[in-house]
Design an enzyme around this catalytic site. Sequence first.
Site, short mmCIF file in Angstrom:
data_model
loop_
_atom_site.label_atom_id
_atom_site.label_comp_id
_atom_site.label_asym_id
_atom_site.label_seq_id
_atom_site.Cartn_x
_atom_site.Cartn_y
_atom_site.Cartn_z
N GLY A 154 2.19 2.54 10.88
CA GLY A 154 3.09 3.69 10.81
C GLY A 154 3.78 4.03 12.11
O GLY A 154 4.44 5.06 12.22
N HIS A 185 -9.59 1.04 4.72
CA HIS A 185 -8.34 1.35 5.42
C HIS A 185 -8.62 2.33 6.57
O HIS A 185 -9.43 3.25 6.44
CB HIS A 185 -7.31 1.92 4.47
CG HIS A 185 -5.94 1.93 5.03
ND1 HIS A 185 -5.50 2.89 5.91
CD2 HIS A 185 -4.91 1.06 4.88
CE1 HIS A 185 -4.26 2.62 6.28
NE2 HIS A 185 -3.88 1.52 5.68
N GLU A 236 -7.05 4.79 7.60
CA GLU A 236 -6.84 6.20 7.27
C GLU A 236 -8.06 6.79 6.54
O GLU A 236 -8.36 7.98 6.71
CB GLU A 236 -5.57 6.34 6.42
CG GLU A 236 -4.31 6.08 7.25
CD GLU A 236 -3.14 5.51 6.48
OE1 GLU A 236 -2.12 5.15 7.09
OE2 GLU A 236 -3.24 5.40 5.23
N LYS A 263 0.14 4.23 -0.40
CA LYS A 263 -0.54 5.39 0.18
C LYS A 263 -0.33 6.63 -0.71
O LYS A 263 -0.17 6.51 -1.93
CB LYS A 263 -0.08 5.60 1.63
CG LYS A 263 -0.34 4.34 2.48
CD LYS A 263 -0.14 4.54 3.95
CE LYS A 263 -0.35 3.23 4.69
NZ LYS A 263 -0.26 3.38 6.16
N GLU A 317 -5.42 -4.90 10.34
CA GLU A 317 -4.43 -3.83 10.53
C GLU A 317 -4.76 -3.07 11.81
O GLU A 317 -5.55 -2.11 11.80
CB GLU A 317 -4.48 -2.87 9.34
CG GLU A 317 -4.10 -3.51 8.01
CD GLU A 317 -3.62 -2.49 7.00
OE1 GLU A 317 -4.30 -1.48 6.75
OE2 GLU A 317 -2.53 -2.71 6.45
N SER A 322 3.27 -1.89 10.49
CA SER A 322 4.72 -1.87 10.76
C SER A 322 5.40 -3.20 10.45
O SER A 322 6.28 -3.66 11.19
CB SER A 322 4.98 -1.44 12.21
OG SER A 322 4.56 -0.10 12.39
N ASN A 353 0.86 -1.18 0.00
CA ASN A 353 0.00 0.00 0.00
C ASN A 353 0.90 1.23 0.00
O ASN A 353 1.44 1.61 1.04
CB ASN A 353 -0.90 -0.01 1.24
CG ASN A 353 -1.75 1.24 1.34
OD1 ASN A 353 -1.75 2.08 0.42
ND2 ASN A 353 -2.46 1.39 2.44
#
Length: 250
Positions: free
Chosen positions: A173, A95, A97, A11, A167, A213, A9
Site C-alpha cells: 500500500g 496477511h 494486516e 481487502k 509481502e 505495490s 486481494n
Amino acid sequence: MRRYFVGGNWKCNNTIAQTQSLINTVINKLVFDINKVEVAVAPIFLHVPWVQANIQKNVQVAIQNSSLTKMGAYTGEISVEQVKDLGIPWVILGHSERRQYYGETNEIVGKKTRIALDYQLNVMACVGEKLAERESGQTTQVIQAQLNSIKKELTTEQWAKVVVAYEPVWAIGTGKTASPEQAQEVHAFIRGWLKSQIGTQAEQATRIIYGGSVTEKNAADLIKQPDLDGFLVGGAALKPAFADIVAAAN
Ligand SMILES: O=C(COP(=O)(O)O)NO
C-alpha cells in the site's frame, strides 16, 4: 515448470455495485491460459456468493483469512466447514494486516493454515518483514520464523496446496515496490528454506508469489525473476490494471 499464480486481494473494499462492476468490466474480460497462470480473487465475505455465481469459470474465488473456527457459538466468525460448504477453494492467511491489526501471531497463522489444509482448502500463506526488521538485517530471520510456524503444523504432503506469498510490509500500500533484485533475494531464500526444511518436491513445486505495490508498470520486470512465480495484488486488483498484471504472467 511451475504454473504462475496471480491473486487479487480486494481487502475490505467495494460496495456490491463496485464488485459487480469490477467482475463485469475487468475480471470477466480477463483472457489467459489456465495452463500458464492460475488466477484467484478474494472479495469480502458478503460478496462471495454473488461473485461465485457471476465470475468467469477460469478465475477462482478466495476468502480473506477468517477465523476458520468450527461451527458453533462463535459470534461474528466464519467456520472452515462453511467455507468448504460453499466450494470456495482458496484462503489468504497470515496477511500482515491481520498480524498488525488483529494480533495474529505466527502460531495462530500456523494453526489456521493446518485447519484450512485439513479441510482441503488451498492456502496463500503470507510472510514478510517490517521496514525496521529489514533495516536491521533481520529479514531472513523473520521470514524463517513465520515459515517455521507453518511447518510445525503441516505434513510434507500438505505443502502441495500452499502458495507462499512474500509481502514485505514496507511495500504494501505504499507505492514502494521491492526491486526485482530485492524480491528475488528473499524468494531465493524461501526456495532454499523449502528445500532444506520440507524437501526437493516442495522446493520445485511450491509457487512463491510477490505482493507489495505490484502494478501494471512493474509486473513484467518482477515476473522475470527466477524464483518469483506470480503476485498477490492489493490496490491494483481493484482496477483495470489487474488485467495487465495477469497478462505479465500469461
Ligand atoms: O496486501 C497486498 C498488497 O497490497 P498492494 O498491492 O496494495 O500493496 N496483498 O495481499
